[in-house]
Design a protein around this motif. Structure first.
Motif, PDB file in Angstrom:
ATOM      1  N   ASN A 129     107.493 -30.002  72.283  1.00  0.00           N
ATOM      2  CA  ASN A 129     107.083 -28.401  72.290  1.00  0.00           C
ATOM      3  C   ASN A 129     106.635 -27.672  73.552  1.00  0.00           C
ATOM      4  O   ASN A 129     107.055 -26.480  73.705  1.00  0.00           O
ATOM      5  CB  ASN A 129     105.820 -28.454  71.385  1.00  0.00           C
ATOM      6  CG  ASN A 129     105.294 -27.315  70.703  1.00  0.00           C
ATOM      7  OD1 ASN A 129     106.151 -26.367  70.412  1.00  0.00           O
ATOM      8  ND2 ASN A 129     104.008 -26.835  70.949  1.00  0.00           N
ATOM      9  N   SER A 130     106.117 -28.678  74.439  1.00  0.00           N
ATOM     10  CA  SER A 130     106.004 -28.054  75.599  1.00  0.00           C
ATOM     11  C   SER A 130     107.230 -27.640  76.411  1.00  0.00           C
ATOM     12  O   SER A 130     107.203 -26.624  77.187  1.00  0.00           O
ATOM     13  CB  SER A 130     105.054 -29.073  76.784  1.00  0.00           C
ATOM     14  OG  SER A 130     103.735 -29.342  76.170  1.00  0.00           O
ATOM     15  N   ILE A 136     111.062 -20.956  76.489  1.00  0.00           N
ATOM     16  CA  ILE A 136     110.806 -19.679  76.083  1.00  0.00           C
ATOM     17  C   ILE A 136     110.331 -18.813  77.316  1.00  0.00           C
ATOM     18  O   ILE A 136     110.513 -17.645  77.513  1.00  0.00           O
ATOM     19  CB  ILE A 136     109.746 -19.687  75.119  1.00  0.00           C
ATOM     20  CG1 ILE A 136     110.463 -20.367  73.640  1.00  0.00           C
ATOM     21  CG2 ILE A 136     109.396 -18.298  74.649  1.00  0.00           C
ATOM     22  CD1 ILE A 136     109.411 -20.761  72.582  1.00  0.00           C
ATOM     23  N   GLU A 137     109.351 -19.357  77.991  1.00  0.00           N
ATOM     24  CA  GLU A 137     108.552 -18.562  79.196  1.00  0.00           C
ATOM     25  C   GLU A 137     109.908 -18.452  80.229  1.00  0.00           C
ATOM     26  O   GLU A 137     109.920 -17.006  80.831  1.00  0.00           O
ATOM     27  CB  GLU A 137     107.685 -19.584  79.991  1.00  0.00           C
ATOM     28  CG  GLU A 137     106.373 -19.516  79.141  1.00  0.00           C
ATOM     29  CD  GLU A 137     105.614 -18.448  78.980  1.00  0.00           C
ATOM     30  OE1 GLU A 137     105.660 -17.519  80.007  1.00  0.00           O
ATOM     31  OE2 GLU A 137     105.105 -18.192  77.852  1.00  0.00           O
ATOM     32  N   ALA A 155     107.845 -20.863  69.686  1.00  0.00           N
ATOM     33  CA  ALA A 155     108.295 -22.272  69.709  1.00  0.00           C
ATOM     34  C   ALA A 155     108.133 -22.986  68.341  1.00  0.00           C
ATOM     35  O   ALA A 155     109.018 -23.745  67.703  1.00  0.00           O
ATOM     36  CB  ALA A 155     107.423 -23.220  70.586  1.00  0.00           C
ATOM     37  N   CYS A 156     106.942 -22.428  67.529  1.00  0.00           N
ATOM     38  CA  CYS A 156     106.945 -22.946  65.963  1.00  0.00           C
ATOM     39  C   CYS A 156     108.150 -22.480  65.416  1.00  0.00           C
ATOM     40  O   CYS A 156     108.595 -23.092  64.495  1.00  0.00           O
ATOM     41  CB  CYS A 156     105.613 -22.249  65.452  1.00  0.00           C
ATOM     42  SG  CYS A 156     104.103 -23.351  66.011  1.00  0.00           S
ATOM     43  N   GLY A 160     110.677 -24.797  63.446  1.00  0.00           N
ATOM     44  CA  GLY A 160     110.889 -24.714  61.960  1.00  0.00           C
ATOM     45  C   GLY A 160     112.281 -24.383  61.691  1.00  0.00           C
ATOM     46  O   GLY A 160     112.711 -25.093  60.678  1.00  0.00           O
ATOM     47  N   THR A 161     112.879 -23.570  62.146  1.00  0.00           N
ATOM     48  CA  THR A 161     114.355 -23.134  62.026  1.00  0.00           C
ATOM     49  C   THR A 161     115.215 -24.282  62.184  1.00  0.00           C
ATOM     50  O   THR A 161     116.266 -24.416  61.381  1.00  0.00           O
ATOM     51  CB  THR A 161     114.708 -21.755  62.899  1.00  0.00           C
ATOM     52  OG1 THR A 161     113.920 -20.711  62.849  1.00  0.00           O
ATOM     53  CG2 THR A 161     116.139 -21.483  62.328  1.00  0.00           C
ATOM     54  N   MET A 162     114.913 -25.037  63.340  1.00  0.00           N
ATOM     55  CA  MET A 162     115.708 -26.229  63.635  1.00  0.00           C
ATOM     56  C   MET A 162     115.744 -27.153  62.245  1.00  0.00           C
ATOM     57  O   MET A 162     116.506 -27.640  61.896  1.00  0.00           O
ATOM     58  CB  MET A 162     115.253 -26.871  64.786  1.00  0.00           C
ATOM     59  CG  MET A 162     115.811 -26.029  66.122  1.00  0.00           C
ATOM     60  SD  MET A 162     115.397 -26.994  67.514  1.00  0.00           S
ATOM     61  CE  MET A 162     116.331 -28.294  67.412  1.00  0.00           C
TER      62      MET A 162
END
Length: 194
Positions: A129-130, A136-137, A155-156, A160-162
């Motif tokens: 997640n990090s 994303i940053e 990120a969620c 979730g889409t993945m």
């Protein structure tokens, strides 16, 4: 040492495949040994019991995912290219190892995974997640990701889409992921700068 590591990896790969195909309870130590090309006694040189093999196979798979995501996150390519690689590379690994999303598979056995193993797994998921948040940053810095949406929320959305994409891919074998994919467009339209 390399041969010892290879045997251990072969045992874990055999176990993952059998656990996925038959489930934990219907997988026998003899089957794992046969699939790994080793004797049953050799299993006990590496692992105490089937539980330990199961726990280690889950951890090892998440380590592979963590390494792949970190590698992609560290590439000198655009944010969009990184997201496409996350989906396409992860889905090919899923095809090779699991019949369904590996997190769903692993969590379907959460009642038999040791607490120590769960803690390790959650640590690896946090690491993944990090890396995605850092990606994303970078996308925000590129100017292609909306800056007003918190990166952890994005990120969620990606994670979730993945997960749902992997389910779709398993049911529809001809599904591929690229920049023209409707899933990518729906995902990116939500947080991408237009």
């Amino acid at each position: 040492m390399a041969e010892k590591n290879q045997k251990r990896n072969d045992i874990l790969a055999s176990a993952r495949s059998l656990f996925s195909e038959r489930g934990f309870h219907d997988t026998k130590m003899e089957d794992i040994a046969q699939g790994a090309g080793v004797g049953k006694g050799t299993l006990y040189e590496y692992f105490k019991n089937k539980q330990e093999i199961f726990d280690e196979s889950c951890i090892e798979h998440l380590k592979i995912i963590t390494e792949d995501v970190s590698r992609i996150g560290g590439m000198d390519i655009s944010f969009k290219e990184k997201v496409i690689m996350l989906f396409s590379e992860r889905s090919s690994t899923i095809d090779e190892v699991f019949d369904k999303n590996p997190v769903d598979y692993i969590m379907s056995y959460k009642n038999i995974i040791s607490e120590k193993t769960l803690i390790t797994m959650f640590s690896l998921v946090s690491e993944i997640n990090s890396v995605i948040i850092d990606m994303i940053e970078g996308g925000k810095h590129e100017g292609v990701v909306k800056k007003d949406i918190p990166s952890d929320i994005i990120a969620c959305s990606i994670a979730g889409t993945m997960g749902e994409y992997f389910r779709l891919k398993k049911n529809k074998k001809d599904c591929s992921f690229n920049e023209e994919d409707i899933i990518f467009n729906l995902l990116f339209d939500g947080f991408g700068v237009k």
